[in-house]
Scaffold this motif. Structure first.
Motif, mmCIF file in Angstrom:
data_model
loop_
_atom_site.group_PDB
_atom_site.id
_atom_site.type_symbol
_atom_site.label_atom_id
_atom_site.label_comp_id
_atom_site.label_asym_id
_atom_site.label_seq_id
_atom_site.Cartn_x
_atom_site.Cartn_y
_atom_site.Cartn_z
ATOM 1 N N THR A 46 0.800 -1.224 0.000
ATOM 2 C CA THR A 46 0.000 0.000 0.000
ATOM 3 C C THR A 46 0.833 1.275 0.000
ATOM 4 O O THR A 46 0.291 2.362 -0.157
ATOM 5 C CB THR A 46 -0.912 0.038 1.239
ATOM 6 O OG1 THR A 46 -0.090 0.065 2.425
ATOM 7 C CG2 THR A 46 -1.837 -1.170 1.290
ATOM 8 N N THR A 47 2.135 1.152 0.185
ATOM 9 C CA THR A 47 2.994 2.322 0.336
ATOM 10 C C THR A 47 3.714 2.624 -0.973
ATOM 11 O O THR A 47 4.402 1.759 -1.527
ATOM 12 C CB THR A 47 4.016 2.101 1.467
ATOM 13 O OG1 THR A 47 3.313 1.719 2.656
ATOM 14 C CG2 THR A 47 4.807 3.372 1.741
ATOM 15 N N MET A 48 3.535 3.858 -1.470
ATOM 16 C CA MET A 48 4.084 4.294 -2.748
ATOM 17 C C MET A 48 5.176 5.336 -2.495
ATOM 18 O O MET A 48 4.949 6.322 -1.786
ATOM 19 C CB MET A 48 2.987 4.909 -3.630
ATOM 20 C CG MET A 48 1.742 4.035 -3.776
ATOM 21 S SD MET A 48 2.042 2.542 -4.736
ATOM 22 C CE MET A 48 0.986 1.354 -3.869
ATOM 23 N N ASP A 49 6.345 5.118 -3.082
ATOM 24 C CA ASP A 49 7.502 5.981 -2.842
ATOM 25 C C ASP A 49 7.749 6.883 -4.039
ATOM 26 O O ASP A 49 7.979 6.413 -5.155
ATOM 27 C CB ASP A 49 8.741 5.132 -2.574
ATOM 28 C CG ASP A 49 9.964 5.979 -2.277
ATOM 29 O OD1 ASP A 49 10.057 6.496 -1.150
ATOM 30 O OD2 ASP A 49 10.820 6.125 -3.165
ATOM 31 N N GLN A 50 7.701 8.192 -3.803
ATOM 32 C CA GLN A 50 7.879 9.211 -4.834
ATOM 33 C C GLN A 50 8.998 10.166 -4.424
ATOM 34 O O GLN A 50 9.572 10.071 -3.339
ATOM 35 C CB GLN A 50 6.570 10.003 -5.019
ATOM 36 C CG GLN A 50 5.580 9.393 -5.976
ATOM 37 C CD GLN A 50 5.933 9.724 -7.438
ATOM 38 O OE1 GLN A 50 6.914 10.404 -7.729
ATOM 39 N NE2 GLN A 50 5.114 9.224 -8.349
ATOM 40 N N ALA A 51 9.300 11.109 -5.313
ATOM 41 C CA ALA A 51 10.176 12.241 -5.003
ATOM 42 C C ALA A 51 9.866 13.327 -6.010
ATOM 43 O O ALA A 51 9.485 13.039 -7.154
ATOM 44 C CB ALA A 51 11.646 11.854 -5.074
ATOM 45 N N ASP A 52 10.038 14.567 -5.593
ATOM 46 C CA ASP A 52 9.726 15.669 -6.513
ATOM 47 C C ASP A 52 10.549 15.571 -7.793
ATOM 48 O O ASP A 52 10.063 15.845 -8.887
ATOM 49 C CB ASP A 52 9.913 17.024 -5.831
ATOM 50 C CG ASP A 52 11.327 17.295 -5.318
ATOM 51 O OD1 ASP A 52 12.198 16.389 -5.383
ATOM 52 O OD2 ASP A 52 11.568 18.424 -4.838
#
Length: 294
Positions: A46-52
């Motif tokens: 369920t955990t989604m990892d992003q970055a600007d």
């Protein structure tokens, strides 16, 4: 899928889906992104990892275009800030650099919220240690974002223990995690004090590039030989075994798995099926070291 407690009111799936390559796919349509998220949710990821910065500052918007109100309520979103390159909204930057000023952090968070259509970011990470960081200014900015409800929790990425302690010393909010490079191909944190520091303090560790940027999937040599043997014995692929090697550590490592391949996404939880006993763990570790342990 096991869950890991991050704060009193926030927990993550033990395996995290990393979206740094989301913008590299030939198909970035909302439908395809939803299919990727669905493939994760079907396994309890369920955990989604992003970055600007991902996708030249485009990956957050690609995710945002795909998120429906229902999906937003079923996932946790991690994002990062402070890297500036000559791309996207920072086009014209003369040099790649880090910016941990209040203005930059607040501007990045506001952009992330808008692009992803979120009311709050579940976890904000400072992406890289900034040699020009004013820890008082950065710490107050992070505290204020939590107080304002724009961010639920804050942490860091690629920080050494002394970087962590410097920033934490100027904060009221507790830093909750450090996302570091960690894999059979980048195993130094097991002995250089990084992992021990966080394990001692009970900080969950997020591991980026847990497959060595793909090298563990395609390479050969002693590590590959053992990965293939264990994978064959247990009916999984190399990726599952390499990921299970991290999951076996008592620090409670959260691997951040990045792939655009739907079939690979659907098999990410195969790592949980692997029986990684102590001797197998050390066989892989010695192969990665290239020598017997002392």
């Amino acid at each position: 899928m096991n869950r890991v407690r991050i704060t009193d009111d926030l927990d993550f799936s033990r395996i995290v889906y990393g979206m740094w390559r989301l913008g590299d796919d030939s198909d970035t349509s909302p439908e395809t992104v939803r299919d990727k998220i669905a493939g994760c949710l079907d396994q309890g990821i369920t955990t989604m990892d992003q970055a600007d910065i991902y996708g030249g500052y485009m990956a957050e918007e690609i995710l945002g275009n795909a998120l429906t109100p229902e999906l937003r309520n079923r996932i946790e979103v991690v994002t990062k800030c402070d890297i500036v390159i000559d791309a996207g909204r920072h086009a014209g930057a003369r040099v790649k650099h880090y910016d941990t000023s209040r203005a930059h952090i607040e501007g990045s968070v506001d952009a992330s919220l808008r692009l992803m259509g979120l009311d709050a970011i579940d976890l904000l990470l400072i992406h890289r240690p900034d040699p020009l960081m004013d820890h008082h200014e950065t710490g107050r900015a992070l505290d204020d974002l939590v107080r304002a409800g724009k961010v639920r929790a804050v942490g860091v990425s690629n920080f050494r223990p002394w970087d962590w302690e410097l920033l934490q010393s100027a904060m009221e909010t507790s830093l909750v995690t450090n996302q570091i490079e960690l894999s059979l191909a980048a195993h130094e944190p097991f002995t250089n004090g990084d992992l021990a520091f966080h394990q001692r303090h009970g900080h969950p560790i997020m591991a980026w590039s847990p497959l060595g940027g793909g090298s563990l999937m395609t390479g050969d040599g002693p590590v590959a030989t053992i990965l293939d043997r264990v994978a064959g014995e247990q009916g999984v692929d190399r990726a599952a075994v390499a990921t299970a090697w991290l999951l076996a550590h008592p620090a409670g490592i959260l691997p951040v798995m990045g792939t655009n391949n739907i079939n690979r996404i659907k098999s990410l939880s195969d790592a949980l099926k692997v029986d990684m006993d102590r001797q197998t763990w050390f066989q892989l570790y010695e192969a990665a070291l290239g020598r017997e342990v002392a």
